[in-house]
Design an enzyme around this catalytic site. Structure first.
Site, PDB file in Angstrom:
ATOM      1  CG  HIS A 156      44.279 100.263  -8.869  1.00 47.26           C
ATOM      2  ND1 HIS A 156      45.274  99.873  -8.014  1.00 47.26           N
ATOM      3  CD2 HIS A 156      44.271 101.622  -8.863  1.00 47.26           C
ATOM      4  CE1 HIS A 156      45.847 100.948  -7.484  1.00 47.26           C
ATOM      5  NE2 HIS A 156      45.268 102.021  -7.990  1.00 47.26           N
ATOM      6  CB  SER A 277      38.940  73.981 -27.630  1.00 52.45           C
ATOM      7  OG  SER A 277      38.591  72.906 -26.779  1.00 52.45           O
ATOM      8  CE  LYS A 283      37.920  78.651 -25.137  1.00 54.15           C
ATOM      9  NZ  LYS A 283      38.642  77.588 -24.407  1.00 54.15           N
ATOM     10  CD  GLU A 290      46.081  81.755 -23.493  1.00 55.69           C
ATOM     11  OE1 GLU A 290      44.951  82.056 -23.098  1.00 55.69           O
ATOM     12  OE2 GLU A 290      46.365  80.615 -23.923  1.00 55.69           O
TER      13      GLU A 290
END
Length: 471
Positions: A156, A277, A283, A290
């Site tokens: 979970h 970025s 970043k 992804e």
């Protein structure tokens, strides 16, 4: 009429119809397979005495010339010639003259296109199995390097029990092993020859289908001509296998995205597999996992798309089946690209062992072992469960963890506690207590790595044996 099939028609094809129905825009990817199938077919026509040997040799020389041009990128494919078969045949006739028109004797585009796709997918499956093996190898190497690394195990997405990071990685090795096994098993259904089925009913020419199969490295031929030209099960099966592989890659991607975040900081992906970025210079984005996670949806869609095309089709061939190729090509490209990136990305991944250990030391994932400790003292598990629940609640209220408690604090929840509880609660002890086959104990994980390496070595033999069968 300029169409190779135009004798029955009195009008040219409407330009919009021509553009809408043409498949050359995507089935040109089958050019080499189409020529290879044609070479085997015409060789058989000569062997069976259907064509004179002089014509056979002329056609074979022409096909090899066309193949050279295809590989050199010199062939200009035309929408007016509809599909890869007509384009290749047109190129052949331009190369050797009218004798090229004899190539189509004893076959149809229906069995021809099916043969091309079997040839194409056969080769791609071998390549994908090899890429899966490379990914497994990268995971195994990381597992061997992290036999002493303990990480919180989750259910979970809540910390559950500490486990070896190697154990976690080996879970994916098992997933990808099953994926490779499914692909290798599907090979026997891909490696069946449809050529010779004609349009749907076979042919009046005395062809030798088994000879063609032998030339092309097929294990068998289709038993039924209707089934041969209308079967796309082998593509559906491939797409289903690919969807499951992408599911596993997507699950691993999700974990890499989480683990590489500041909140977790468990791993760092190599700069070569990340991007930055345009506005936030600090970043480092895990774009590869992804995007793999995102592209999973398109592979799912390709599977559903083909199932939807096939679900209401009567036998045998229907133009709807032209829709079987783009999703297949797209899935091959998507899956191949993902696997090509994943093995080196895992291999270069840095593991933050200290941060993982810190996480294990600051949670209650060792709580179950207290219950087991009390059960060993004779307390029923349900009562032990309640005792530990109250102990954890006490820790939360006091801002402590289990190893922070004094023996007196432990004893207020049960008199069965003694000084041995501290040894039981150490992360290494918790991990090594799971000393069962498939468990996370170090000795079990070491054995699992050995089994995985042995299985991978054996599986690689299949790839080696089948690379030679791919044209």
């Amino acid at each position: 009429m300029s169409k190779l099939w135009g004798g029955r028609f009195t009008k040219g094809t409407n330009k919009l119809v021509e553009e809408y129905t043409a498949s050359i825009g995507f089935d040109k990817a089958l050019a080499e397979e189409d020529v290879q199938g044609s070479l085997a077919h015409v060789t058989m026509l000569g062997k069976c005495g259907i064509l004179p040997q002089d014509d056979v040799e002329t056609i074979k020389a022409g096909l090899n010339k066309v193949l050279e041009k295809v590989r050199a990128g010199e062939v200009v494919f035309s929408v007016a010639d509809e599909d890869i078969h007509m384009n290749i045949e047109k190129q052949l006739i331009e190369e050797i003259g009218p004798v090229g028109g004899k190539l189509h004797t004893g076959r149809s585009r229906n069995d021809q296109v099916a043969t091309d796709m079997h040839l194409y997918l056969r080769g791609r499956v071998v390549e994908l199995v090899s890429l899966l093996h490379e990914l497994q190898e990268s995971l195994i190497v990381q597992a061997k390097d992290n036999l002493d690394t303990i990480i919180p195990g989750y259910t979970h997405l809540q910390r559950a029990q500490p486990i070896l990071f190697a154990h976690h990685l080996l879970a994916y090795v098992s997933m990808f092993r099953r994926d490779a096994e499914r692909l290798t098993d599907s090979y026997k259904r891909i490696n069946v020859l449809p050529l010779g089925a004609g349009a749907l009913a076979g042919t009046t020419f005395p062809i030798d289908r088994h000879f063609v199969a032998e030339q092309l490295g097929f294990d068998s031929v289709y038993e039924n001509s209707l089934d041969a030209v209308s079967d796309r099960d082998f593509i559906v099966e491939f797409l289903a296998n690919a969807a499951l592989i992408m599911t596993h890659l997507s699950r691993l991607s999700e974990e890499l995205v989480l683990w590489s975040s500041t909140e977790f900081s468990f791993v760092e992906l190599d700069d070569a597999f990340c991007t930055g970025s345009s506005i936030m210079p600090q970043k480092k984005n895990p774009d590869v996992p992804e995007l793999v996670r995102g592209k999973t949806g398109r592979v799912f869609g390709n599977l559903i798309g083909l199932l939807t095309v096939l679900k209401s089709l009567p036998l045998a061939y229907n133009k709807d089946m032209q829709e079987d190729k783009e999703g297949m090509f797209d899935t091959v490209a998507t899956l191949t690209g993902a696997l090509q990136l994943y093995a080196p990305m895992i291999a270069t991944m840095k593991v933050n062992k200290g941060r993982m250990r810190e996480a294990v030391n600051t949670d209650f994932s060792n709580a179950t072992d207290i219950a087991d400790f009390l059960v060993g003292k004779g307390l029923p598990f349900r009562q032990a469960h309640e005792v530990i629940g109250k102990t954890v609640l006490y820790c939360i209220n006091e801002g402590k963890f289990l190893l922070d408690l004094t023996l007196e604090e432990f004893k207020q929840f049960s008199p069965l506690f003694d000084e041995n509880i501290y040894a039981v609660l150490q992360p290494e002890a918790v991990v090594n207590a799971r000393n069962v086959y498939g468990g996370t104990a170090t000795v079990q994980v070491e054995a699992a790595i050995e089994r995985a390496e042995t299985a991978l070595l054996e599986a690689n033999k299949w790839v080696t044996n089948h690379v030679g069968a791919v044209l």
